[in-house]
Design an enzyme around this catalytic site. Structure first.
Site, short mmCIF file in Angstrom:
data_model
loop_
_atom_site.label_atom_id
_atom_site.label_comp_id
_atom_site.label_asym_id
_atom_site.label_seq_id
_atom_site.Cartn_x
_atom_site.Cartn_y
_atom_site.Cartn_z
N LYS A 99 0.85 -1.21 0.00
CA LYS A 99 0.00 0.00 0.00
C LYS A 99 0.87 1.25 0.00
O LYS A 99 2.06 1.20 0.35
CB LYS A 99 -0.91 0.04 1.23
CG LYS A 99 -0.21 0.04 2.62
CD LYS A 99 0.24 1.36 3.18
CE LYS A 99 0.94 1.26 4.53
NZ LYS A 99 1.76 2.39 4.90
N LEU B 38 5.59 0.66 3.08
CA LEU B 38 4.68 0.10 2.08
C LEU B 38 3.81 -1.01 2.67
O LEU B 38 3.01 -1.63 1.96
CB LEU B 38 5.49 -0.43 0.89
CG LEU B 38 6.27 0.63 0.13
CD1 LEU B 38 7.25 -0.01 -0.86
CD2 LEU B 38 5.34 1.59 -0.61
N GLY B 39 4.00 -1.29 3.95
CA GLY B 39 3.13 -2.24 4.66
C GLY B 39 3.35 -3.70 4.30
O GLY B 39 2.45 -4.51 4.49
N GLY B 40 4.53 -4.05 3.79
CA GLY B 40 4.77 -5.42 3.35
C GLY B 40 4.51 -6.46 4.43
O GLY B 40 3.79 -7.43 4.20
N GLY B 41 5.08 -6.27 5.61
CA GLY B 41 4.90 -7.23 6.70
C GLY B 41 3.44 -7.34 7.11
O GLY B 41 2.93 -8.44 7.35
N SER B 42 2.75 -6.21 7.17
CA SER B 42 1.33 -6.21 7.54
C SER B 42 0.50 -6.91 6.47
O SER B 42 -0.43 -7.67 6.79
CB SER B 42 0.82 -4.77 7.69
OG SER B 42 1.58 -4.09 8.65
N ALA B 43 0.83 -6.67 5.20
CA ALA B 43 0.12 -7.34 4.10
C ALA B 43 0.32 -8.85 4.20
O ALA B 43 -0.63 -9.62 4.04
CB ALA B 43 0.63 -6.82 2.76
N ASP C 280 -1.68 -1.58 10.75
CA ASP C 280 -2.00 -1.56 9.32
C ASP C 280 -2.65 -2.85 8.84
O ASP C 280 -3.16 -2.90 7.72
CB ASP C 280 -0.73 -1.36 8.48
CG ASP C 280 -0.22 0.07 8.53
OD1 ASP C 280 -0.89 0.91 9.14
OD2 ASP C 280 0.85 0.32 7.94
O1 C5P Z 1 0.99 -1.09 15.10
P1 C5P Z 1 2.39 -1.21 14.61
O2 C5P Z 1 3.09 -2.40 15.21
O3 C5P Z 1 2.52 -1.16 13.16
O4 C5P Z 1 3.14 0.07 15.16
C1 C5P Z 1 4.54 0.16 15.23
C2 C5P Z 1 4.89 1.33 16.13
O5 C5P Z 1 4.58 2.56 15.48
C3 C5P Z 1 4.16 1.36 17.44
O6 C5P Z 1 4.82 0.63 18.42
C4 C5P Z 1 4.14 2.83 17.77
O7 C5P Z 1 5.37 3.22 18.33
C5 C5P Z 1 4.06 3.50 16.41
N1 C5P Z 1 2.68 3.85 16.02
C6 C5P Z 1 2.07 4.93 16.62
N2 C5P Z 1 0.78 5.26 16.27
C7 C5P Z 1 0.12 4.56 15.33
C8 C5P Z 1 0.73 3.45 14.70
C9 C5P Z 1 2.02 3.13 15.08
O8 C5P Z 1 2.65 5.60 17.48
N3 C5P Z 1 -1.12 4.93 14.99
#
Ligand code: C5P
Length: 327
Positions: free
Chosen positions: A8, A104-109, A141
């Site tokens: 993405k 690009l969100g690869g891991g999340s995808a 994501d």
């Molecule tokens: O949810 P995800 O694991 O992708 O988030 C990685 C890090 O990015 C979180 O630990 C946080 O530090 C930060 N983050 C944030 N606010 C968000 C998404 C991510 O602060 N809305």
């Protein structure tokens, strides 16, 4: 069974406030693009004795761990712990093409593809609401990647509101991936500092806002760009907003700033950071313009033409539609 796990970009990303749990409240527009990793899932019933229930092999990314720290592995383990039957296992072959640490969100995808793929293959598992909950547990994501296409993300990005496929042909984008992997948490943490009132930032250099010095440039660039964006179809120009994380990422990572500035001076219709970076996407009036700009970015920066992918196309090309009988 093979699936494509599409990346993405964020057409818009607004950081509203920092929350008590450390996350940031966002308002973002996600858009899938036609750049994908390949995921092959093989069920083992029963699992081979002595082997772990989840097995992961990663190709094309020697630095990416193929263990429980990988989101694809975690998604499979979470799924099987709740919906697997005794002795059931899954082998995952993950062929990486989406740059890592690139916004690009690869891991999340990958995690979402594993959840959807296992649900389809096993013909059992979570309903849509539960699936969204598990996805959100894996990462902010991940819920978006259960749907693809264009969608609005709120909360920490995990609350998804699907938007209709834009009534205009796909957008041609160029991705510039600088040779630096960005840590999302570092960018969000620094963004909080950038948002502090000036009085708190004054004095010690260590507390100075990281956006200092880049904000005026950004304003100038945005003004130049707004005229050019008029050439975009309305369906797309209304979706293309700003990215609040840009100044912070550019201040933290000079290699990203360098590429961003070069692109901004290249006559592009628009230049945006995706997510927390490091990927920057750019739009040009025609393909030739994009091709010539890439040559000037240096060989260390990956320069890649992609197209936006509608939800209809995402479903068709992901390999999930065939399994679910096209529903
Ligand atoms: O949810 P995800 O694991 O992708 O988030 C990685 C890090 O990015 C979180 O630990 C946080 O530090 C930060 N983050 C944030 N606010 C968000 C998404 C991510 O602060 N809305």
């Amino acid at each position: 069974m093979r699936f494509s796990s599409f990346a993405k970009v964020n057409l818009h990303l607004e950081v509203l406030q920092r929350r008590g749990d450390g996350f940031h409240e966002l308002r973002t527009t996600f858009q899938t693009i036609d750049l994908a990793d390949e995921i092959e899932l093989t069920l083992e019933r029963p699992a081979t004795p002595g082997r772990p229930v989840v097995g992961l092999v990663v190709e094309g990314a020697p630095d990416l761990p193929a263990d429980e720290s990988n989101l694809a592995w975690r998604a499979a383990a979470l799924f099987l712990a709740r919906w697997g039957r005794s002795g059931e296992g899954v082998r995952i072959r993950l062929k990486k093409q989406i740059p890592i640490g690139g916004g690009l969100g690869g891991g999340s995808a990958n995690a979402a593809t594993v959840l959807l793929g296992l649900t389809a293959l096993l013909r059992r598992g979570p309903g849509p609401l539960q699936l969204a909950e598990i996805a959100a547990e894996l990462g902010s994501d991940v819920p978006f990647f259960l749907h693809g296409g264009t969608a609005l993300g709120t909360g920490r990005g995990e609350r998804i509101e699907l938007l209709p496929d834009p009534s205009a042909p796909p957008l041609d984008l160029w991705l510039a991936v600088p040779p630096v992997a960005v840590a999302t948490s570092a960018v969000f943490a620094a963004h909080r500092i950038a948002a502090a009132p000036p009085a708190a930032a004054a004095g010690s250099g260590a507390h100075r806002a990281p956006s200092a010095g880049t904000e005026p440039i950004r304003k100038l660039l945005a003004a130049a760009e707004s005229g050019r964006a008029a050439s975009l179809p309305a369906a797309w120009s209304s979706l293309l907003g700003r990215n609040d994380l840009e100044p912070t990422c550019l201040a933290l990572y000079p290699a990203v700033r360098d590429v961003y500035n070069r692109l901004s001076e290249s006559g592009a219709i628009a230049v945006r950071l995706s997510g927390s970076g490091s990927t920057i996407f750019a739009l040009f009036a025609d393909r030739a313009a994009g091709e010539s700009v890439g040559a000037r970015l240096g060989s260390e920066t990956v320069w890649l033409p992609v197209q936006t992918l509608s939800r209809t196309e995402w479903r068709r090309r992901s390999g999930l539609d065939a399994l679910s009988g096209g529903s």
